[in-house]
Design a protein around this motif. Structure first.
Motif, PDB file in Angstrom:
ATOM      1  N   THR A 212       0.841  -1.198   0.000  1.00 35.17           N
ATOM      2  CA  THR A 212       0.000   0.000   0.000  1.00 35.17           C
ATOM      3  C   THR A 212       0.875   1.246   0.000  1.00 35.17           C
ATOM      4  O   THR A 212       1.759   1.384   0.846  1.00 35.17           O
ATOM      5  N   ILE A 213       0.618   2.124  -0.947  1.00 36.28           N
ATOM      6  CA  ILE A 213       1.401   3.354  -1.042  1.00 36.28           C
ATOM      7  C   ILE A 213       0.640   4.472  -0.321  1.00 36.28           C
ATOM      8  O   ILE A 213      -0.515   4.747  -0.632  1.00 36.28           O
ATOM      9  N   HIS A 214       1.312   5.084   0.636  1.00 31.60           N
ATOM     10  CA  HIS A 214       0.675   6.167   1.381  1.00 31.60           C
ATOM     11  C   HIS A 214       1.006   7.522   0.753  1.00 31.60           C
ATOM     12  O   HIS A 214       2.038   7.677   0.098  1.00 31.60           O
ATOM     13  N   GLY A 215       0.112   8.477   0.971  1.00 31.43           N
ATOM     14  CA  GLY A 215       0.281   9.769   0.318  1.00 31.43           C
ATOM     15  C   GLY A 215       0.409  10.943   1.255  1.00 31.43           C
ATOM     16  O   GLY A 215       0.318  12.100   0.828  1.00 31.43           O
ATOM     17  N   ASP A 216       0.667  10.657   2.528  1.00 29.43           N
ATOM     18  CA  ASP A 216       0.662  11.771   3.481  1.00 29.43           C
ATOM     19  C   ASP A 216       1.919  11.879   4.330  1.00 29.43           C
ATOM     20  O   ASP A 216       1.979  12.712   5.241  1.00 29.43           O
ATOM     21  N   HIS A 217       2.937  11.065   4.059  1.00 29.86           N
ATOM     22  CA  HIS A 217       4.039  11.009   5.024  1.00 29.86           C
ATOM     23  C   HIS A 217       4.871  12.282   5.088  1.00 29.86           C
ATOM     24  O   HIS A 217       5.458  12.579   6.117  1.00 29.86           O
ATOM     25  N   TRP A 218       4.954  13.048   3.991  1.00 27.43           N
ATOM     26  CA  TRP A 218       5.756  14.280   4.078  1.00 27.43           C
ATOM     27  C   TRP A 218       5.058  15.356   4.892  1.00 27.43           C
ATOM     28  O   TRP A 218       5.630  16.395   5.162  1.00 27.43           O
ATOM     29  N   PHE A 219       3.840  15.092   5.263  1.00 21.91           N
ATOM     30  CA  PHE A 219       3.157  16.012   6.181  1.00 21.91           C
ATOM     31  C   PHE A 219       3.329  15.581   7.636  1.00 21.91           C
ATOM     32  O   PHE A 219       2.929  16.312   8.542  1.00 21.91           O
ATOM     33  N   PHE A 220       3.888  14.416   7.867  1.00 20.87           N
ATOM     34  CA  PHE A 220       4.103  13.943   9.235  1.00 20.87           C
ATOM     35  C   PHE A 220       5.100  14.858   9.952  1.00 20.87           C
ATOM     36  O   PHE A 220       5.983  15.447   9.328  1.00 20.87           O
ATOM     37  N   THR A 221       4.979  14.876  11.282  1.00 19.21           N
ATOM     38  CA  THR A 221       5.932  15.662  12.079  1.00 19.21           C
ATOM     39  C   THR A 221       7.052  14.794  12.640  1.00 19.21           C
ATOM     40  O   THR A 221       7.913  15.297  13.357  1.00 19.21           O
ATOM     41  N   ASN A 222       7.022  13.504  12.342  1.00 21.82           N
ATOM     42  CA  ASN A 222       8.128  12.628  12.715  1.00 21.82           C
ATOM     43  C   ASN A 222       8.232  11.512  11.688  1.00 21.82           C
ATOM     44  O   ASN A 222       7.373  11.383  10.817  1.00 21.82           O
ATOM     45  N   VAL A 223       9.289  10.749  11.800  1.00 23.19           N
ATOM     46  CA  VAL A 223       9.497   9.634  10.874  1.00 23.19           C
ATOM     47  C   VAL A 223       8.955   8.391  11.570  1.00 23.19           C
ATOM     48  O   VAL A 223       9.637   7.799  12.403  1.00 23.19           O
ATOM     49  N   THR A 224       7.743   8.019  11.254  1.00 28.71           N
ATOM     50  CA  THR A 224       7.119   6.935  11.999  1.00 28.71           C
ATOM     51  C   THR A 224       7.767   5.604  11.635  1.00 28.71           C
ATOM     52  O   THR A 224       8.175   5.379  10.495  1.00 28.71           O
ATOM     53  N   GLN A 225       7.850   4.741  12.621  1.00 29.43           N
ATOM     54  CA  GLN A 225       8.447   3.420  12.430  1.00 29.43           C
ATOM     55  C   GLN A 225       7.375   2.341  12.409  1.00 29.43           C
ATOM     56  O   GLN A 225       7.498   1.352  11.715  1.00 29.43           O
ATOM     57  N   GLY A 226       6.357   2.512  13.199  1.00 28.22           N
ATOM     58  CA  GLY A 226       5.290   1.525  13.263  1.00 28.22           C
ATOM     59  C   GLY A 226       3.970   2.241  13.049  1.00 28.22           C
ATOM     60  O   GLY A 226       3.748   2.850  11.999  1.00 28.22           O
ATOM     61  N   ALA A 227       3.112   2.153  14.031  1.00 24.63           N
ATOM     62  CA  ALA A 227       1.840   2.869  13.932  1.00 24.63           C
ATOM     63  C   ALA A 227       2.110   4.362  13.697  1.00 24.63           C
ATOM     64  O   ALA A 227       3.099   4.907  14.178  1.00 24.63           O
ATOM     65  N   GLU A 228       1.211   4.977  12.946  1.00 22.45           N
ATOM     66  CA  GLU A 228       1.446   6.383  12.566  1.00 22.45           C
ATOM     67  C   GLU A 228       0.999   7.311  13.695  1.00 22.45           C
ATOM     68  O   GLU A 228      -0.036   7.973  13.629  1.00 22.45           O
ATOM     69  N   ILE A 229       1.808   7.344  14.732  1.00 19.30           N
ATOM     70  CA  ILE A 229       1.562   8.226  15.866  1.00 19.30           C
ATOM     71  C   ILE A 229       2.258   9.536  15.538  1.00 19.30           C
ATOM     72  O   ILE A 229       3.473   9.688  15.715  1.00 19.30           O
ATOM     73  N   THR A 230       1.498  10.488  15.028  1.00 15.61           N
ATOM     74  CA  THR A 230       2.106  11.690  14.490  1.00 15.61           C
ATOM     75  C   THR A 230       1.047  12.762  14.285  1.00 15.61           C
ATOM     76  O   THR A 230      -0.146  12.525  14.514  1.00 15.61           O
ATOM     77  N   GLU A 231       1.500  13.931  13.875  1.00 19.85           N
ATOM     78  CA  GLU A 231       0.598  14.972  13.374  1.00 19.85           C
ATOM     79  C   GLU A 231       0.909  15.188  11.900  1.00 19.85           C
ATOM     80  O   GLU A 231       1.966  14.794  11.420  1.00 19.85           O
ATOM     81  N   ARG A 232      -0.006  15.843  11.203  1.00 19.72           N
ATOM     82  CA  ARG A 232       0.230  16.177   9.798  1.00 19.72           C
ATOM     83  C   ARG A 232       0.187  17.697   9.647  1.00 19.72           C
ATOM     84  O   ARG A 232      -0.794  18.329  10.061  1.00 19.72           O
ATOM     85  N   ARG A 233       1.235  18.255   9.060  1.00 15.62           N
ATOM     86  CA  ARG A 233       1.323  19.711   8.873  1.00 15.62           C
ATOM     87  C   ARG A 233       1.893  20.022   7.485  1.00 15.62           C
ATOM     88  O   ARG A 233       2.767  19.305   6.996  1.00 15.62           O
ATOM     89  N   ALA A 234       1.420  21.112   6.910  1.00 16.01           N
ATOM     90  CA  ALA A 234       1.843  21.465   5.553  1.00 16.01           C
ATOM     91  C   ALA A 234       2.454  22.862   5.459  1.00 16.01           C
ATOM     92  O   ALA A 234       2.929  23.253   4.388  1.00 16.01           O
ATOM     93  N   GLN A 235       2.459  23.612   6.551  1.00 16.14           N
ATOM     94  CA  GLN A 235       2.929  24.983   6.484  1.00 16.14           C
ATOM     95  C   GLN A 235       4.372  25.060   6.001  1.00 16.14           C
ATOM     96  O   GLN A 235       4.757  26.012   5.317  1.00 16.14           O
ATOM     97  N   TRP A 236       5.169  24.051   6.338  1.00 17.19           N
ATOM     98  CA  TRP A 236       6.573  24.096   5.952  1.00 17.19           C
ATOM     99  C   TRP A 236       6.725  24.190   4.437  1.00 17.19           C
ATOM    100  O   TRP A 236       7.665  24.827   3.949  1.00 17.19           O
ATOM    101  N   ILE A 237       5.821  23.552   3.714  1.00 22.59           N
ATOM    102  CA  ILE A 237       5.917  23.616   2.248  1.00 22.59           C
ATOM    103  C   ILE A 237       5.586  25.030   1.770  1.00 22.59           C
ATOM    104  O   ILE A 237       6.292  25.596   0.929  1.00 22.59           O
ATOM    105  N   ALA A 238       4.546  25.601   2.340  1.00 25.07           N
ATOM    106  CA  ALA A 238       4.182  26.981   1.960  1.00 25.07           C
ATOM    107  C   ALA A 238       5.325  27.946   2.254  1.00 25.07           C
ATOM    108  O   ALA A 238       5.605  28.870   1.469  1.00 25.07           O
TER     109      ALA A 238
END
Lengths: 305, 258
Positions: A212-238
């Motif tokens: 399964t290809i995921h499409g949201d990992h560059w919005f994560f606030t950490n590099v998840t190893q297992g379960a996606e325990i994270t936040e998603r943010r996009a301001q850095w790109i802007a």
């Protein structure tokens, strides 16, 4: 029959003898490539898995190179399922039932606990998957990309801010991006979200296996190893739209220090496969984590290809 | 390996309790003591080492010399899974549950304390804190007594370029961004099988890798501190972010051996 169907059919026949196992019954395996919902549907602000800083994300193109599926058993290391073909895939134009990249018959009906696949950089040996245009296939091979994403960020009160004292912000309600990356990575020890690693083949039936290809990992606030325990943010790109033209380029990402756009109180880069010193590095580090399994399952052993 | 993929629903909801990991190891050790599992508890001597040099040229061309570098490390959890995280490693196979401070400018062996491990297990990855863990029972990350001044690291130094000099001090906190996780996760190490003899866990910290990426040109452009006082690299500044991110991206080198 198109090129990839023909190829994996032959592979299937070739592998059948080695896949036959211990005489305890056999079944079949069908391997699909699946897109996480974030790819066709994009991401919305808010909610548990939405964008925390208010941006909406829409993908217009999402091309990925995937293949070299393999599975083996800890209890019978000599037995293996292997489909070495590589496919260039348009994740926004998958067949309705998913894209089958490999099938195996006569497979020992037991658990295949060691599963992996690759997201490699494209080359001329890669197969053009059903639904991928000739132009996109040529672009992926010419660029040697493992991934190409194109899309938009929108936010009614959005801003793009250049770090400094004082910080300079400008209105930015819509930003476009088009990024081709050479981020070839292998993914192994795949496991579903719950239950044992790999997959089980039932006697006389077919196991469906879904890289399964995921499409949201560059919005994560950490590099998840297992379960996606994270936040998603996009301001850095802007904030990386340095020339304020509404287009965030890879060159711009490469000119922005990670320290400028990733506050340490929010972001954590431990576990990244590559050193992260710029925003582009962060994008690539997260692109090397996109390979998941059976939906929300993970493949925690990642290696640079 | 399979057990490492069994994440509980509690973990997935972010309510994982690292105390549970310690309990799991303790229980396993207790069982081992009964002779049922073939595994034995082995002692883990934890040793710290610092860098052998104190000066480096920064990426923007400044010569930077550290005069003090104290770094807190621990707890450290070593895992059988290919990638250590709260859900992939619900129970460690070796651990240093305490925290201690390393003089990161002293390359000699520094005794940090003792941990424990299970023989027969293979370590492949680890997670650790820089002296400020955030357990699920805590409302915020809490510094251990080992944390210098309550911080993960205290770095004091001077950057020189031509006739410009910047004396600086940075007190950096590196903490988990999510409660119940470690500050550093997914750190791969060479696969090492724990034998029945006592083992040593070496923790090697190189702060020069962290200070190298600070933008000293930007620091030089800041208003100077009062005469005789160092420039404080303040939390929230770009230089502070650079240090904190470097501490997560360039973790200590961890070596486990007999």
């Amino acid at each position: 029959m198109n090129k990839w169907t023909c190829t994996f059919g032959l592979v299937s026949l070739a592998l059948a003898p080695i896949a036959c196992g211990d005489g305890a019954g056999t079944g079949s395996v069908q391997v699909f490539v699946e897109a996480e919902d974030t790819i066709p549907e994009g991401l919305s602000p808010g909610g548990d898995e939405g964008i925390a800083d208010g941006w909406t994300v829409t993908y217009d193109r999402f091309l990925v190179v995937t293949g070299n599926f393999r599975a083996s058993r800890s209890d019978a290391p000599d037995e293996a399922l292997e489909a070495p073909e590589i496919h260039v895939i348009d994740m926004l134009n998958l067949p309705a039932g998913g894209l089958v990249i490999a099938e195996f018959d006569g497979v020992a009906a037991t658990r295949w606990d060691r599963v992996g696949y690759d997201i490699p950089n494209a080359d001329a040996s890669a197969l053009q998957a059903e639904g991928l245009s000739d132009a996109d296939y040529a672009m992926m091979v010419a660029g040697g990309y493992s991934l190409y994403v194109e899309g938009r960020l929108t936010k009614a009160d959005g801003e793009s801010c250049l770090r400094g004292d004082p910080m300079e912000c400008a209105t930015a309600t819509e930003l476009h991006f088009a990024w081709g990356l050479q981020a070839g990575t292998s993914f192994d020890l795949c496991a579903p979200e719950s239950g044992d690693a790999g997959f089980a083949v039932p006697t006389g039936a077919t196991a469906q296996v879904k890289p399964t290809i995921h499409g949201d990992h560059w919005f994560f606030t950490n590099v998840t190893q297992g379960a996606e325990i994270t936040e998603r943010r996009a301001q850095w790109i802007a904030d990386c739209d340095l020339d304020r033209d509404g287009e965030v380029t890879l060159d711009e990402l490469g000119m922005v220090s990670a320290a400028e756009v990733f506050p340490a109180s929010i972001y954590n880069i431990s576990g990244a496969l590559i050193p992260v010193t710029t925003a582009r590095d962060y994008l690539e580090a997260q692109a090397r984590t996109l390979g998941d399994f059976q939906g929300e399952g993970e493949c925690p052993e990642r290696r640079i290809l | 390996m399979d057990r490492d993929h069994h994440a509980s629903q509690d973990v997935r909801r972010g309510r994982w309790h690292r105390g549970g990991r310690r309990l799991a190891l303790a229980l396993a050790l207790a069982l081992a003591a009964c002779g049922d599992t073939g595994q034995a508890r082995v002692a883990l001597e934890v040793v710290g080492r610092g860098a052998s040099l104190s000066t480096i040229t920064s990426l923007d061309g400044w010569e930077v010399t550290l005069s003090e570098a104290e770094v807190a490390v621990g707890p450290i959890y070593l895992c059988a899974s290919a990638a250590a995280s709260a859900d992939l490693c619900p129970s460690s196979v070796a651990e240093f549950a305490d925290a201690a401070v390393i003089d990161a400018l002293d390359p000699g062996a520094q005794a940090l304390g003792e941990g424990e491990a299970l023989s027969g297990e293979t370590v492949r990855s680890l997670m650790l804190d820089y002296g400020i863990p955030w357990l699920t029972t805590q409302s915020r990350p809490q510094p251990t007594p080992a944390a210098p001044g309550g911080h993960s690291a205290r770095l004091v130094g001077r950057a020189v370029q031509g006739d410009q000099a910047i004396d600086f001090i940075a007190e950096v906190d590196v903490v988990a961004v999510i409660r119940g996780t470690a500050a550093l996760e997914g750190i791969a190490i060479s696969a090492t099988t724990i034998s029945e003899g006592d083992h040593t866990l070496e923790v090697v910290v190189d702060p020069l890798r962290w200070i190298q990426i600070v933008d000293y040109d930007a620091l030089a452009a800041m208003p100077p501190p009062p005469p005789g006082e160092p420039l404080v690299i303040a939390e929230g500044s770009t230089a502070y972010n650079a240090l904190a991110l470097a501490m997560t991206g360039a973790p200590p080198q961890i070596i486990l051996h007999e």
